[in-house]
Design a protein around this motif. Sequence first.
Motif, PDB file in Angstrom:
ATOM      1  N   PHE A 200       0.877  -1.165   0.000  1.00  0.00           N
ATOM      2  CA  PHE A 200       0.000   0.000   0.000  1.00  0.00           C
ATOM      3  C   PHE A 200       0.911   1.211   0.000  1.00  0.00           C
ATOM      4  N   GLY A 201       1.279   1.691  -1.186  1.00  0.00           N
ATOM      5  CA  GLY A 201       2.290   2.727  -1.271  1.00  0.00           C
ATOM      6  C   GLY A 201       3.600   2.185  -0.752  1.00  0.00           C
ATOM      7  N   ASN A 202       4.178   2.841   0.254  1.00  0.00           N
ATOM      8  CA  ASN A 202       5.453   2.402   0.824  1.00  0.00           C
ATOM      9  C   ASN A 202       5.296   1.405   1.965  1.00  0.00           C
ATOM     10  N   THR A 203       4.045   1.076   2.304  1.00  0.00           N
ATOM     11  CA  THR A 203       3.797   0.152   3.418  1.00  0.00           C
ATOM     12  C   THR A 203       3.547  -1.250   2.887  1.00  0.00           C
ATOM     13  N   MET A 204       4.283  -2.230   3.412  1.00  0.00           N
ATOM     14  CA  MET A 204       4.103  -3.625   3.022  1.00  0.00           C
ATOM     15  C   MET A 204       3.500  -4.399   4.190  1.00  0.00           C
ATOM     16  N   LEU A 205       2.499  -5.210   3.873  1.00  0.00           N
ATOM     17  CA  LEU A 205       1.905  -6.115   4.848  1.00  0.00           C
ATOM     18  C   LEU A 205       2.257  -7.544   4.473  1.00  0.00           C
ATOM     19  N   THR A 206       2.542  -8.374   5.469  1.00  0.00           N
ATOM     20  CA  THR A 206       2.923  -9.763   5.240  1.00  0.00           C
ATOM     21  C   THR A 206       1.824 -10.682   5.740  1.00  0.00           C
ATOM     22  N   THR A 219      -6.614   0.238   5.509  1.00  0.00           N
ATOM     23  CA  THR A 219      -5.634   1.210   5.042  1.00  0.00           C
ATOM     24  C   THR A 219      -6.277   2.578   4.921  1.00  0.00           C
ATOM     25  N   LYS A 220      -5.429   3.615   4.967  1.00  0.00           N
ATOM     26  CA  LYS A 220      -5.897   4.991   4.813  1.00  0.00           C
ATOM     27  C   LYS A 220      -5.117   5.688   3.714  1.00  0.00           C
ATOM     28  N   VAL A 231      -1.264   6.316   3.394  1.00  0.00           N
ATOM     29  CA  VAL A 231      -0.608   6.844   4.595  1.00  0.00           C
ATOM     30  C   VAL A 231      -0.194   5.708   5.523  1.00  0.00           C
ATOM     31  N   TRP A 232      -1.120   4.804   5.844  1.00  0.00           N
ATOM     32  CA  TRP A 232      -0.790   3.654   6.685  1.00  0.00           C
ATOM     33  C   TRP A 232      -1.655   2.470   6.285  1.00  0.00           C
ATOM     34  N   ALA A 233      -1.241   1.295   6.731  1.00  0.00           N
ATOM     35  CA  ALA A 233      -1.989   0.065   6.482  1.00  0.00           C
ATOM     36  C   ALA A 233      -1.752  -0.903   7.628  1.00  0.00           C
ATOM     37  N   LEU A 290     -10.141   0.570  15.745  1.00  0.00           N
ATOM     38  CA  LEU A 290      -8.791   1.117  15.792  1.00  0.00           C
ATOM     39  C   LEU A 290      -8.865   2.622  15.722  1.00  0.00           C
ATOM     40  N   THR A 291      -7.844   3.273  16.217  1.00  0.00           N
ATOM     41  CA  THR A 291      -7.775   4.727  16.231  1.00  0.00           C
ATOM     42  C   THR A 291      -6.788   5.196  15.186  1.00  0.00           C
ATOM     43  N   ASP A 292      -7.232   6.122  14.337  1.00  0.00           N
ATOM     44  CA  ASP A 292      -6.355   6.735  13.349  1.00  0.00           C
ATOM     45  C   ASP A 292      -5.526   7.809  14.039  1.00  0.00           C
ATOM     46  N   GLY A 293      -4.218   7.570  14.121  1.00  0.00           N
ATOM     47  CA  GLY A 293      -3.313   8.512  14.756  1.00  0.00           C
ATOM     48  C   GLY A 293      -2.667   9.486  13.797  1.00  0.00           C
ATOM     49  N   GLY A 294      -3.201   9.593  12.576  1.00  0.00           N
ATOM     50  CA  GLY A 294      -2.622  10.486  11.574  1.00  0.00           C
ATOM     51  C   GLY A 294      -1.730   9.723  10.631  1.00  0.00           C
ATOM     52  N   THR A 295      -0.496   9.459  11.044  1.00  0.00           N
ATOM     53  CA  THR A 295       0.440   8.709  10.210  1.00  0.00           C
ATOM     54  C   THR A 295       0.501   7.229  10.582  1.00  0.00           C
ATOM     55  N   ASN A 296      -0.279   6.831  11.592  1.00  0.00           N
ATOM     56  CA  ASN A 296      -0.294   5.429  11.994  1.00  0.00           C
ATOM     57  C   ASN A 296      -1.651   5.123  12.617  1.00  0.00           C
ATOM     58  N   SER A 297      -1.840   3.886  13.062  1.00  0.00           N
ATOM     59  CA  SER A 297      -3.103   3.496  13.680  1.00  0.00           C
ATOM     60  C   SER A 297      -2.850   2.385  14.691  1.00  0.00           C
ATOM     61  N   THR A 298      -3.784   2.242  15.637  1.00  0.00           N
ATOM     62  CA  THR A 298      -3.643   1.249  16.700  1.00  0.00           C
ATOM     63  C   THR A 298      -4.998   0.618  16.981  1.00  0.00           C
ATOM     64  N   PHE A 299      -5.023  -0.715  17.086  1.00  0.00           N
ATOM     65  CA  PHE A 299      -6.248  -1.390  17.491  1.00  0.00           C
ATOM     66  C   PHE A 299      -6.485  -1.132  18.983  1.00  0.00           C
TER      67      PHE A 299
END
Length: 588
Positions: A200-206, A219-220, A231-233, A290-299
């Motif tokens: 997802f852009g520069n973010t890789m999920l495994t 993802t956002k 932005v994040w995934a 989960l909460t969108d923290g802007g550049t990241n997120s947390t469950f």
Amino acid sequence: MKHLSSLMRGGPAAGLLLTLLWLAGPAARAQAPAWQMAVAVNQTLGTSSEVQAMVADANGNVFVAGNFTGTTSFGNIDLTSVGGSDIFIARWSPVTGSFTWAQRAGGTANDYAGAIAVSGGGIYVAGQFQSATADFGSSSLQNAGPANTDDVFVSKLTDVGGFVWTQRAGGTGIDAAAAMCVAASEVYIAGTFSSLAIGFGNTMLTNADNTGTYDAFVTKLTDAGSTAGFVWAKRAGGAESDFVTTMAVTGTNVYIAGDFRSPTASFDALTLSNTTASPPFTDDVFVAKLTDGGTNSTFNWVQRAGGSGYDDAYALTTAGATVYLAGSFGFSNGGPANATATFGSTTLTTAGLTDVFITKLTDSGSSGTFVWAQRAGGALFDTPKGIGVVGTNVCIVGSFGGPTADFGAFNLSNTSSMGSDDIFVAKVIDAGSSSRFAWAQQAGGPAIDDANAMAIAGTSLYVAGATTAPSTFGNLSITGPTTLKRAFLASLADPTLLATAASKETLSFTLAPNPARAATTVQLPAQPGTAATLTLRDALGRALRTATVALPPAGLRHELDLTGLPAGLYALQVRAGAATATRRLVVE
């Protein structure tokens, strides 16, 4: 493997007709509202179409997305697929009573729309494309995988139907977007991926497993106007196949729901355990925040529901800190009836193979708690696909396959004697710690009919999906050759859905002209010693303009300025002392 058509929203697309009735008369509590309109698209023999997602904007315009093969006509607008299944997006205007535009996208293989959202003047569509190259207006996306695999797409259009930008995400497996929400310039997408790694852009999920099972993703993207960027995934899941099917966003709170087959499924540091202790594992429902923290997120929290059968979540919506979820529970593949599923302290039991559930959770910030749960259905397979909430009214749409289906004290009868699906629409009243069904309505014909999406604007509840002629919606009929599925859109009116309207009108006033353009005149009778408050609301019930004027002894003639309002449907609410009334207003 779970059938991906529910995620791909695979199939083709549909026609729609809309009558937005702000002024339906008061209905008896136990009486289901009547169908107001039902229209199917035209298509050539041997082709098919189906609406998979729908949304209404603040002006009452309805946007539908889905899939089609061959040539499908939206009024006088013809779309022709270039290969297998192509994507369509179309806009219906209640002011002109017609489709104002329709667009196709895709390539030579099978491509699917799964979700649609609107924000301001932007229309956003997400799904997946199997084609090696898929076109979205003048831009094209390249599939990252081999033949017969899918990548994710998300595309933005203007409200006049022009493509603005399109983004892809994916890997070498099957990757699908199933749900989407937009808040201002933030675009949230949820879905499922089987790729061992997905970008997802520069973010890789495994992927949690290397054998091609499915994990969930959220993802956002940020919409920068003419471009957009990821932005994040986040990923979630375990060693078996786990699916996100629906989502909702409130502020920075992002809610997702789906089902997991893994013995344990992880959501960051949070873990759920499947009800089934040993293989073969069956699906349990999950709901997570989960909460969108802007550049990241947390469950923040995750909850499990279900039993030893196959339990699936399909539709999610929120009202403040309240979360409503609809899905199905029970045994599939010919399994026994009377299966159970647990939602917090509430246990439901099926009447047949799979039944409908609707449940309420309360989000307390760091945890989510089930409050109540209801079941509905009959002897065969019953599935909800859409949910919406206005005030204490919670509406669901879907399909039922048995001869009858019960929704509390309300019973629906299937048009088909062959076990084919009919459409249902039902309303539940949320009474806080409990709930009850208020009414249920049915539509369909002798073949398969599916309701895949719903939207609420004002007092109108819109239902869309696919039908096979002949089918009936109350006194309305869809006729034509009995071929493959045809996309449809239908509506019914429930005056209680306009949460801002008074339950009893005790004031009489007129609007002229109506339809109007720059202005309309409000005429009220005399109400000595009082003032009148005029509130103009859009189709989503939001207050746009408010004025308070004195009522002279002879009554009032007040010119309401409409300058700057987009064409669409509105409601004018007038309150004078204890008297109140609401009238529909059409702005051209």
